[in-house]
Design a protein around this motif. Structure first.
Motif, PDB file in Angstrom:
ATOM      1  N   GLU A  96       1.205  -1.520   0.412  1.00  0.00           N
ATOM      2  CA  GLU A  96      -0.684   0.201   0.251  1.00  0.00           C
ATOM      3  C   GLU A  96       0.773   1.118  -0.145  1.00  0.00           C
ATOM      4  O   GLU A  96       0.208   2.610  -0.488  1.00  0.00           O
ATOM      5  N   CYS A  97       1.950   1.304   0.375  1.00  0.00           N
ATOM      6  CA  CYS A  97       2.736   2.518   0.505  1.00  0.00           C
ATOM      7  C   CYS A  97       2.206   4.048   1.111  1.00  0.00           C
ATOM      8  O   CYS A  97       2.466   4.275   0.717  1.00  0.00           O
ATOM      9  N   TRP A  98       1.750   3.328   2.369  1.00  0.00           N
ATOM     10  CA  TRP A  98       1.502   4.972   2.853  1.00  0.00           C
ATOM     11  C   TRP A  98       1.878   5.632   3.514  1.00  0.00           C
ATOM     12  O   TRP A  98       2.085   6.300   3.443  1.00  0.00           O
ATOM     13  N   LEU A  99       3.422   4.525   3.401  1.00  0.00           N
ATOM     14  CA  LEU A  99       4.421   6.032   3.939  1.00  0.00           C
ATOM     15  C   LEU A  99       4.355   7.338   2.637  1.00  0.00           C
ATOM     16  O   LEU A  99       5.421   8.290   2.722  1.00  0.00           O
ATOM     17  N   ARG A 100       3.898   7.225   1.439  1.00  0.00           N
ATOM     18  CA  ARG A 100       4.248   8.109   0.269  1.00  0.00           C
ATOM     19  C   ARG A 100       2.636   9.062   0.959  1.00  0.00           C
ATOM     20  O   ARG A 100       3.363  10.236   0.294  1.00  0.00           O
ATOM     21  N   GLN A 101       2.703   9.291   1.760  1.00  0.00           N
ATOM     22  CA  GLN A 101       1.665  10.265   2.339  1.00  0.00           C
ATOM     23  C   GLN A 101       2.489  10.405   2.864  1.00  0.00           C
ATOM     24  O   GLN A 101       2.756  10.907   3.792  1.00  0.00           O
ATOM     25  N   PRO A 102       2.243  12.666   2.409  1.00  0.00           N
ATOM     26  CA  PRO A 102       2.890  13.557   3.297  1.00  0.00           C
ATOM     27  C   PRO A 102       2.533  13.330   5.006  1.00  0.00           C
ATOM     28  O   PRO A 102       3.941  13.568   5.454  1.00  0.00           O
ATOM     29  N   ALA A 103       2.069  13.741   5.405  1.00  0.00           N
ATOM     30  CA  ALA A 103       1.042  13.775   6.711  1.00  0.00           C
ATOM     31  C   ALA A 103       1.612  12.506   7.569  1.00  0.00           C
ATOM     32  O   ALA A 103       2.219  12.477   8.531  1.00  0.00           O
ATOM     33  N   ILE A 104       1.302  11.695   6.862  1.00  0.00           N
ATOM     34  CA  ILE A 104       2.589  10.109   7.050  1.00  0.00           C
ATOM     35  C   ILE A 104       3.431   9.858   7.951  1.00  0.00           C
ATOM     36  O   ILE A 104       4.123  10.291   8.778  1.00  0.00           O
ATOM     37  N   ALA A 105       4.514  10.160   6.513  1.00  0.00           N
ATOM     38  CA  ALA A 105       5.745  10.217   6.687  1.00  0.00           C
ATOM     39  C   ALA A 105       6.008  11.856   7.018  1.00  0.00           C
ATOM     40  O   ALA A 105       6.841  10.875   8.056  1.00  0.00           O
ATOM     41  N   GLN A 106       5.612  12.191   7.395  1.00  0.00           N
ATOM     42  CA  GLN A 106       6.202  13.922   8.278  1.00  0.00           C
ATOM     43  C   GLN A 106       5.787  13.068   9.950  1.00  0.00           C
ATOM     44  O   GLN A 106       6.502  13.503  10.769  1.00  0.00           O
ATOM     45  N   MET A 107       4.141  12.085  10.121  1.00  0.00           N
ATOM     46  CA  MET A 107       4.524  12.166  11.583  1.00  0.00           C
ATOM     47  C   MET A 107       5.879  10.820  12.458  1.00  0.00           C
ATOM     48  O   MET A 107       5.880  11.019  13.031  1.00  0.00           O
ATOM     49  N   VAL A 108       5.923  10.132  11.081  1.00  0.00           N
ATOM     50  CA  VAL A 108       7.038   9.218  11.745  1.00  0.00           C
ATOM     51  C   VAL A 108       8.548   9.444  11.572  1.00  0.00           C
ATOM     52  O   VAL A 108       8.858   9.306  12.162  1.00  0.00           O
ATOM     53  N   GLU A 109       8.179  10.660  11.229  1.00  0.00           N
ATOM     54  CA  GLU A 109       9.706  11.364  10.478  1.00  0.00           C
ATOM     55  C   GLU A 109       9.519  12.509  12.260  1.00  0.00           C
ATOM     56  O   GLU A 109      11.147  12.117  13.272  1.00  0.00           O
ATOM     57  N   ASP A 110       8.417  13.149  13.208  1.00  0.00           N
ATOM     58  CA  ASP A 110       8.787  13.525  13.939  1.00  0.00           C
ATOM     59  C   ASP A 110       8.597  12.383  15.249  1.00  0.00           C
ATOM     60  O   ASP A 110       9.413  12.520  15.938  1.00  0.00           O
ATOM     61  N   ALA A 111       8.306  11.277  14.851  1.00  0.00           N
ATOM     62  CA  ALA A 111       8.938  10.150  15.886  1.00  0.00           C
ATOM     63  C   ALA A 111      10.275   9.900  15.970  1.00  0.00           C
ATOM     64  O   ALA A 111      10.495   9.825  17.157  1.00  0.00           O
ATOM     65  N   LEU A 112      10.393   9.975  14.719  1.00  0.00           N
ATOM     66  CA  LEU A 112      12.680   9.741  14.797  1.00  0.00           C
ATOM     67  C   LEU A 112      12.988  10.875  16.103  1.00  0.00           C
ATOM     68  O   LEU A 112      13.882  10.780  16.422  1.00  0.00           O
ATOM     69  N   LEU A 113      12.734  11.764  15.164  1.00  0.00           N
ATOM     70  CA  LEU A 113      13.419  12.990  16.027  1.00  0.00           C
ATOM     71  C   LEU A 113      12.959  13.208  17.321  1.00  0.00           C
ATOM     72  O   LEU A 113      13.701  14.362  18.731  1.00  0.00           O
ATOM     73  N   HIS A 114      11.730  13.192  17.926  1.00  0.00           N
ATOM     74  CA  HIS A 114      11.560  13.530  19.229  1.00  0.00           C
ATOM     75  C   HIS A 114      12.496  12.841  20.516  1.00  0.00           C
ATOM     76  O   HIS A 114      12.703  13.298  21.569  1.00  0.00           O
ATOM     77  N   PHE A 115      12.743  11.248  20.382  1.00  0.00           N
ATOM     78  CA  PHE A 115      14.105  11.194  21.335  1.00  0.00           C
ATOM     79  C   PHE A 115      15.464  11.232  21.383  1.00  0.00           C
ATOM     80  O   PHE A 115      15.990  10.650  21.699  1.00  0.00           O
ATOM     81  N   ASP A 116      15.275  12.379  20.196  1.00  0.00           N
ATOM     82  CA  ASP A 116      17.042  12.230  19.536  1.00  0.00           C
ATOM     83  C   ASP A 116      17.756  13.221  20.420  1.00  0.00           C
ATOM     84  O   ASP A 116      17.503  13.818  21.272  1.00  0.00           O
TER      85      ASP A 116
END
Length: 218
Positions: A96-116
């Motif tokens: 389905e490639c849901w990470l192609r949707q900008p809002a979902i990709a942004q949410m995942v990126e924010d999660a990676l950055l959160h505990f940096d």
């Protein structure tokens, strides 16, 4: 981003304290079909993917073809070949490639950055349509499994809410490889940031929005 409160509340319901380090680092261990190495101070290249990016039937066919045995060492040619097959399949953008949707990709990126700089040092990343590449440096007291659980549990919950769906979002397993030396580090960063270029999604690394290359240029 609401990751800490939501993730902590769900974890505390299970009887764990999400605000502090949990168990000790495991060293070498195996889960399902891939070996993992977990130790503080290591730089780890990690890939995790959507649950439908590589169908289980395809994976089982590969394992049978390779004569797979449980608990193979990471250097075994069968492990290397399986990882290469998975990477090629992921890069063909199956599922389905849901990470192609900008809002979902942004949410995942924010999660990676959160505990940096708190639970790990985030060194490089790239969010592809159906999988995620991350390079981190491990911090003492935060095992690799805990880090992946935090990323995947929060983002799966949020993505399903955004998609108005239920069910699995991420595949349960992930791939990790510790960085051996400076050359390996450089090659890994280059691989991560160039993945969108290699697969025809962008003309240059910085053009792929949800990546460390883009963030560094911004």
């Amino acid at each position: 981003m609401q990751a800490p409160k939501e993730e902590e509340s769900r974890t505390q319901e299970a009887g764990e304290d999400a605000g502090a380090p949990s168990e000790a680092h495991k060293g070498w261990y195996s889960r399902n079909y891939l070996p993992h190495f977990d130790a503080p101070g290591l730089q780890q290249s990690i890939t995790f993917r959507l649950f439908d990016a590589v169908p289980l039937a395809v994976l089982e066919d590969w394992r049978e073809d390779l004569g797979w045995l449980e608990s193979l060492p990471a250097t075994d040619p069968r492990v290397v070949e399986l990882q290469n097959r998975i990477a090629r399949y992921e890069d063909a953008h199956h599922g389905e490639c849901w990470l192609r949707q900008p809002a979902i990709a942004q949410m995942v990126e924010d999660a990676l950055l959160h505990f940096d700089a708190q639970r790990y040092r985030l060194l490089a990343w790239c969010i592809m349509p159906n999988h995620v590449h991350v390079l981190i440096e491990m911090c003492d007291g935060w095992p690799l499994d805990d880090i992946l659980h935090t990323w995947k549990s929060y983002t799966a919950h949020e993505a399903n809410r955004m998609l108005r769906r239920t069910g699995p979002f991420w595949f349960r397993e992930y791939f990790d490889r510790f960085i051996r030396n400076e050359e390996h580090y450089r090659n890994t960063v280059e691989y991560i940031i160039n993945n969108p270029v290699k697969t025809g999604l962008a003309g240059r690394p910085e053009a792929w929005r949800f990546s460390s290359a883009h963030r560094q240029e911004s």
